[in-house]
Design an enzyme around this catalytic site. Structure first.
Site, PDB file in Angstrom:
ATOM      1  N   SER A 413       0.716  -1.055  -0.046  1.00 24.69           N
ATOM      2  CA  SER A 413       0.024   0.059   0.194  1.00 24.69           C
ATOM      3  C   SER A 413       0.940   1.129   0.004  1.00 24.69           C
ATOM      4  O   SER A 413       0.365   2.431  -0.503  1.00 24.69           O
ATOM      5  CB  SER A 413      -0.841   0.047   1.137  1.00 24.69           C
ATOM      6  OG  SER A 413      -1.677  -1.023   1.454  1.00 24.69           O
ATOM      7  N   HIS A 434      -1.524  -2.708  -7.105  1.00 24.54           N
ATOM      8  CA  HIS A 434      -2.295  -2.355  -5.952  1.00 24.54           C
ATOM      9  C   HIS A 434      -3.880  -2.604  -6.042  1.00 24.54           C
ATOM     10  O   HIS A 434      -4.354  -1.776  -6.675  1.00 24.54           O
ATOM     11  CB  HIS A 434      -1.720  -0.998  -5.617  1.00 24.54           C
ATOM     12  CG  HIS A 434      -2.176  -0.505  -4.236  1.00 24.54           C
ATOM     13  ND1 HIS A 434      -2.915   0.552  -3.756  1.00 24.54           N
ATOM     14  CD2 HIS A 434      -2.243  -1.250  -3.091  1.00 24.54           C
ATOM     15  CE1 HIS A 434      -3.159   0.697  -2.755  1.00 24.54           C
ATOM     16  NE2 HIS A 434      -2.925  -0.408  -2.131  1.00 24.54           N
ATOM     17  N   GLU A 446      -4.182   0.002  -9.244  1.00 24.99           N
ATOM     18  CA  GLU A 446      -3.087   0.773  -9.557  1.00 24.99           C
ATOM     19  C   GLU A 446      -1.760   0.144 -10.001  1.00 24.99           C
ATOM     20  O   GLU A 446      -1.207  -1.010  -9.255  1.00 24.99           O
ATOM     21  CB  GLU A 446      -2.735   1.671  -8.361  1.00 24.99           C
ATOM     22  CG  GLU A 446      -3.545   2.931  -8.082  1.00 24.99           C
ATOM     23  CD  GLU A 446      -3.351   3.500  -6.604  1.00 24.99           C
ATOM     24  OE1 GLU A 446      -3.594   4.598  -6.587  1.00 24.99           O
ATOM     25  OE2 GLU A 446      -3.036   2.865  -5.654  1.00 24.99           O
ATOM     26  N   ASN A 484      -4.650   6.256  -2.139  1.00 28.47           N
ATOM     27  CA  ASN A 484      -4.520   6.174  -0.554  1.00 28.47           C
ATOM     28  C   ASN A 484      -3.940   7.765  -0.300  1.00 28.47           C
ATOM     29  O   ASN A 484      -4.393   8.141   0.878  1.00 28.47           O
ATOM     30  CB  ASN A 484      -3.380   5.067  -0.049  1.00 28.47           C
ATOM     31  CG  ASN A 484      -4.149   3.757   0.038  1.00 28.47           C
ATOM     32  OD1 ASN A 484      -5.452   3.634  -0.003  1.00 28.47           O
ATOM     33  ND2 ASN A 484      -3.432   2.636   0.105  1.00 28.47           N
TER      34      ASN A 484
HETATM   35  P1  NAI Z   1      -2.894  -9.751   6.073  1.00 24.14           P
HETATM   36  O1  NAI Z   1      -2.103  -9.582   7.514  1.00 24.14           O
HETATM   37  O2  NAI Z   1      -4.640 -10.122   6.358  1.00 24.14           O
HETATM   38  O3  NAI Z   1      -2.259 -11.024   5.457  1.00 24.14           O
HETATM   39  C1  NAI Z   1      -0.796 -10.999   5.215  1.00 24.14           C
HETATM   40  C2  NAI Z   1      -0.764 -12.584   5.203  1.00 24.14           C
HETATM   41  O4  NAI Z   1       0.753 -12.875   4.517  1.00 24.14           O
HETATM   42  C3  NAI Z   1      -0.930 -13.441   6.437  1.00 24.14           C
HETATM   43  O5  NAI Z   1      -1.786 -14.310   6.099  1.00 24.14           O
HETATM   44  C4  NAI Z   1       0.428 -13.991   6.799  1.00 24.14           C
HETATM   45  O6  NAI Z   1       0.451 -15.298   7.350  1.00 24.14           O
HETATM   46  C5  NAI Z   1       1.010 -14.021   5.377  1.00 24.14           C
HETATM   47  N1  NAI Z   1       2.664 -13.842   5.365  1.00 24.14           N
HETATM   48  C6  NAI Z   1       3.129 -12.980   6.045  1.00 24.14           C
HETATM   49  N2  NAI Z   1       4.666 -13.172   5.611  1.00 24.14           N
HETATM   50  C7  NAI Z   1       4.514 -14.397   4.760  1.00 24.14           C
HETATM   51  C8  NAI Z   1       5.626 -15.111   4.314  1.00 24.14           C
HETATM   52  N3  NAI Z   1       6.969 -14.309   4.247  1.00 24.14           N
HETATM   53  N4  NAI Z   1       5.108 -16.093   3.461  1.00 24.14           N
HETATM   54  C9  NAI Z   1       4.236 -16.670   3.239  1.00 24.14           C
HETATM   55  N5  NAI Z   1       3.129 -15.633   3.679  1.00 24.14           N
HETATM   56  C10 NAI Z   1       3.384 -14.810   4.548  1.00 24.14           C
HETATM   57  O7  NAI Z   1      -2.585  -8.368   5.421  1.00 24.14           O
HETATM   58  P2  NAI Z   1      -3.405  -8.064   4.323  1.00 24.14           P
HETATM   59  O8  NAI Z   1      -4.116  -6.891   4.723  1.00 24.14           O
HETATM   60  O9  NAI Z   1      -3.948  -8.691   3.277  1.00 24.14           O
HETATM   61  O10 NAI Z   1      -2.410  -6.785   3.554  1.00 24.14           O
HETATM   62  C11 NAI Z   1      -1.028  -7.591   2.659  1.00 24.14           C
HETATM   63  C12 NAI Z   1      -0.606  -6.523   1.678  1.00 24.14           C
HETATM   64  O11 NAI Z   1      -1.796  -5.944   0.845  1.00 24.14           O
HETATM   65  C13 NAI Z   1       0.099  -5.440   2.412  1.00 24.14           C
HETATM   66  O12 NAI Z   1       1.170  -5.107   1.808  1.00 24.14           O
HETATM   67  C14 NAI Z   1      -0.932  -4.316   2.447  1.00 24.14           C
HETATM   68  O13 NAI Z   1      -0.295  -3.195   2.545  1.00 24.14           O
HETATM   69  C15 NAI Z   1      -1.694  -4.479   1.359  1.00 24.14           C
HETATM   70  N6  NAI Z   1      -2.944  -4.106   1.036  1.00 24.14           N
HETATM   71  C16 NAI Z   1      -3.827  -4.221   2.230  1.00 24.14           C
HETATM   72  C17 NAI Z   1      -5.095  -3.603   1.945  1.00 24.14           C
HETATM   73  C18 NAI Z   1      -6.105  -3.903   3.213  1.00 24.14           C
HETATM   74  O14 NAI Z   1      -7.172  -3.268   2.978  1.00 24.14           O
HETATM   75  N7  NAI Z   1      -6.070  -4.657   4.032  1.00 24.14           N
HETATM   76  C19 NAI Z   1      -5.506  -2.888   0.741  1.00 24.14           C
HETATM   77  C20 NAI Z   1      -4.439  -2.865  -0.323  1.00 24.14           C
HETATM   78  C21 NAI Z   1      -3.015  -3.365  -0.284  1.00 24.14           C
END
Ligand code: NAI
Length: 670
Positions: A413, A434, A446, A484
């Site tokens: 993000s 994104h 994006e 954002n």
């Molecule tokens: P989340 O915490 O729900 O999911 C992240 C997942 O990645 C977790 O299930 C975790 O177990 C897994 N993980 C972490 N390190 C790992 C690794 N080395 N290998 C394999 N799996 C691994 O996070 P979320 O919200 O899905 O965010 C993910 C990305 O998307 C971030 O970069 C965030 O900034 C971005 N993002 C989030 C948004 C949102 O609304 N939550 C919107 C747009 C982008």
């Protein structure tokens, strides 16, 4: 007679074929030229023939509707002249004594469906691409070539309003069930079926008892008010007048078809000249602009691998599988993967509505805890924790295993690509893709280009976005990118208001009144307060963004938003529990504070050239945040409202609330 867009021939069975092939266009549209020609043709053919059959010579569909470009900037009189021409043509078709038949294969939209409705019979192919729609409301108008009356007459008010008020395209099964089409047949049998219908003795269909009742003058008022109430949930009257005008037309004039047709034409002309329709048409063209900036042919992966099965990664993987791709999804935690697959099943079931198709989609999605998919994927989508060290560590581990030409995209993000790519042997292969939350509902992605990103790779990622039915917007790699960055000052202002003691409900109401699809407080809860905090902190390192202590405090005390049921609102079964009695003395100032924060940041993005131009900025904010589409986007809103008036309001707010309302230099570019 020779025509440009139509050809006419009468066969040995005395059937007159009107074949439509709009010149210099890939799809048939009812442009003024095409309508004028058809009008002339109808004057010259006699209805002594056995039947008149309308058929498209284009492979992709029947008719896509009127030429929307011709409605841009029209005033009432000019719009009425155009609509009257459409009416004249459709009325002539409807008055023909012989059988009239429309043959539909592929799409039939708007004016195309209205032409078909003017015929006695509609026959369509059973092809999956065959869909019928009256999508005018999406452009801020309603059917204007007689379709509003004829659709209700043909299929009854409930089915007709469902079509006209949602703008949804219906498939052939529904079209047959509602009575919109008379016959559905294999594509190769279409002409044969039409010839059979040509000799049928036409008997005016009698409406069902239910439809007679619903159309009864004594009942119409009651039904109309029920429909209005339903519409009001999605489209408030002051922002979207078209649905209400359409309902009133039926309520007032259905008993007198001629009058209803005349009033329909006037109603649409009024709507065309109105700001809402002009802005919605603009939004339509912005969407087309985003689509045309990418070329699908450049890249279509055979295998997509997603790393991170959390909120975003899980939904991205499911979405790609829904769109037909072979997908593996990896997460370090197998328990998360189990939930990912379960969520995907829910999405497939809801969207595909068929057990067989759902099973096929499930077969395309593989849980891959160990990450075997890395070696097979043509594109790898990383969506793990928002932490640059963790992301870089992952990249270093997977790069040696990736296919030579495989693309790596990150859903970060806020982390600059330049920071993430330093650990890669081929930094050019890293591009930002994104997505927005919720993935299944937000149309924009994006496409983030860092200084190191390879141009060909960027073009391929944009192509991929089109394959999964998302609108790609090229943005510069800078904190918060476009969406954002613009959204955050608006969300943070809402948090500041909350800290001042203003009820969350009042803050959200101010934004909803402006036309936002969801208030900023509920949106912050939906995105996740921890995610908001991390984005705000990232932005504050580069811009004058101040992170409200309230937000830090909430995250520290375990208020993460909807995901753990505790945010600004408490949650029950995923629904915010709002205090319906909450009120606040004046919402006017709240709305101004929220919207001006957003507009100010929009001008700053223009100054920083985060996107190429103001049009793309408006497109990004509408499709990425749901910014009130009828306002045409933030920059268009500044033009419509008056720059000086808004700048004056900024100055006033600066006097009261200080620094954060300082005008950005970007206002000079608007
Ligand atoms: P989340 O915490 O729900 O999911 C992240 C997942 O990645 C977790 O299930 C975790 O177990 C897994 N993980 C972490 N390190 C790992 C690794 N080395 N290998 C394999 N799996 C691994 O996070 P979320 O919200 O899905 O965010 C993910 C990305 O998307 C971030 O970069 C965030 O900034 C971005 N993002 C989030 C948004 C949102 O609304 N939550 C919107 C747009 C982008």
């Amino acid at each position: 007679m020779q025509y440009n867009h139509w050809s006419v021939h009468t066969d040995e069975e005395n059937i007159c074929w009107l074949l439509f092939d709009h010149k210099k266009a890939s799809t048939n549209i009812l442009s003024t030229e095409a309508l004028t020609e058809l009008n002339d043709i109808l004057d010259h053919i006699t209805d002594n023939c056995k039947a008149i059959i309308f058929k498209s010579l284009k492979k992709n569909g029947f008719i896509a509707g009127a030429n929307i470009k011709e409605f841009v900037g029209r005033d009432y009189d000019a719009a009425l002249a155009l609509i009257k021409l459409g009416h004249e043509v459709m009325n002539k078709i409807a008055a023909m004594k012989c059988n009239t038949i429309s043959l539909i294969h592929g799409f039939s939209m708007g004016g195309g469906t209205e032409l078909a409705l003017a015929c006695k019979y509609i026959i369509c192919s059973d092809d999956a691409s065959t869909k019928l729609a009256l999508p005018e409301v999406k452009l801020g108008i309603h059917p204007g070539f007689g379709g509003s009356y004829r659709c209700i007459k043909r299929i009854g008010p409930l089915a007709a309003f469902d079509m006209m008020l949602t703008g949804r395209a219906i498939n052939t099964r529904t079209a047959k069930k509602t009575g919109l089409v008379d016959e559905v047949t294999a594509h190769r049998q279409l002409e044969r079926a039409a010839i059979a219908y040509a000799s049928k003795k036409y008997v005016q269909p009698k409406p069902s008892l239910l439809n007679q009742l619903l159309n009864n003058a004594l009942i119409r008022g009651f039904i109309a008010s029920r429909i209005r109430k339903k519409v009001a949930h999605k489209a408030p009257k002051k922002h979207y007048p078209a649905p209400y005008k359409l309902i009133s037309l039926w309520q007032q004039y259905y008993d007198s078809p001629q009058k209803m047709l005349t009033m329909e034409a006037q109603s649409v002309a009024e709507l065309v000249a109105d700001k809402t329709a002009q802005n919605l048409v603009r939004v339509y063209f912005l969407q087309e602009q985003l689509k045309s900036a990418a070329d699908k042919k450049l890249f279509k992966p055979s295998h997509v691998h997603v790393i991170g099965g959390g909120i975003m990664g899980g939904d991205i993987a499911a979405w790609c599988a829904l769109k037909g791709f072979q997908v593996s999804v990896q997460d370090q935690d197998p328990a998360i993967l189990a939930k990912t697959i379960q969520r995907a099943y829910g999405l497939f079931k809801k969207r595909l509505k068929s057990e067989r198709l759902t099973r096929n989609a499930m077969d395309r999605l593989t849980a891959d805890h160990k990450g075997y998919g890395v070696e097979h994927a043509d594109i790898i989508i990383e969506a793990i924790f928002e932490n640059s060290d963790i992301k870089k560590e992952l990249y270093q581990r997977i790069e040696p295993r990736m296919k030579k030409d495989a693309i790596l995209v990150t859903n970060t993000s806020s982390i600059p690509l330049e920071t993430l790519s330093t650990c890669l042997k081929k930094p050019g292969r890293l591009v930002g893709l994104h997505f927005f939350n919720p993935v299944a509902l937000m149309p924009l992605v994006e496409i983030v280009h860092g200084e190191q990103s390879d141009k060909k790779t960027l073009a391929k990622v944009s192509a991929f976005a089109l394959h999964i039915d998302k609108l790609p917007l090229a943005v510069k790699s800078s904190p918060g990118f476009l969406v954002n960055r613009i959204l955050m000052p608006y969300l943070l202002e809402a948090v500041v208001m909350y800290a001042e003691g203003i009820p969350a409900e009042a803050i959200d109401k101010a934004a909803l009144d402006f036309g936002m699809p969801m208030g900023p407080i509920e949106l912050a809860d939906t995105v996740g307060l921890d995610v908001c905090l991390s984005v705000a902190q990232n932005l504050s390192q580069r811009y004058a963004t101040a992170v409200p202590a309230q937000l830090e405090h909430m995250v520290k005390t375990g208020h993460l938003g909807k995901k753990n049921g505790k945010g600004f609102y408490p949650y029950k079964n995923g629904k915010p529990q709002k205090d319906k009695t909450a009120s606040y003395k004046s919402c006017e100032n709240l709305q101004q504070r929220l919207i001006l924060m957003l507009l100010n940041e929009a001008t700053a993005c223009l100054r920083d050239q985060v996107v190429e131009n103001a049009e793309l900025l408006d497109a990004g904010v509408i499709f990425g945040t749901g910014f009130a589409p009828f306002r045409g986007g933030p920059i268009q809103y500044i033009h419509d409202t008056g720059k000086q008036e808004l700048q004056h309001s900024m100055d006033n707010l600066q006097t009261v609330f200080g620094e954060r309302f300082t005008q950005d230099n970007g206002w000079n570019l608007v």
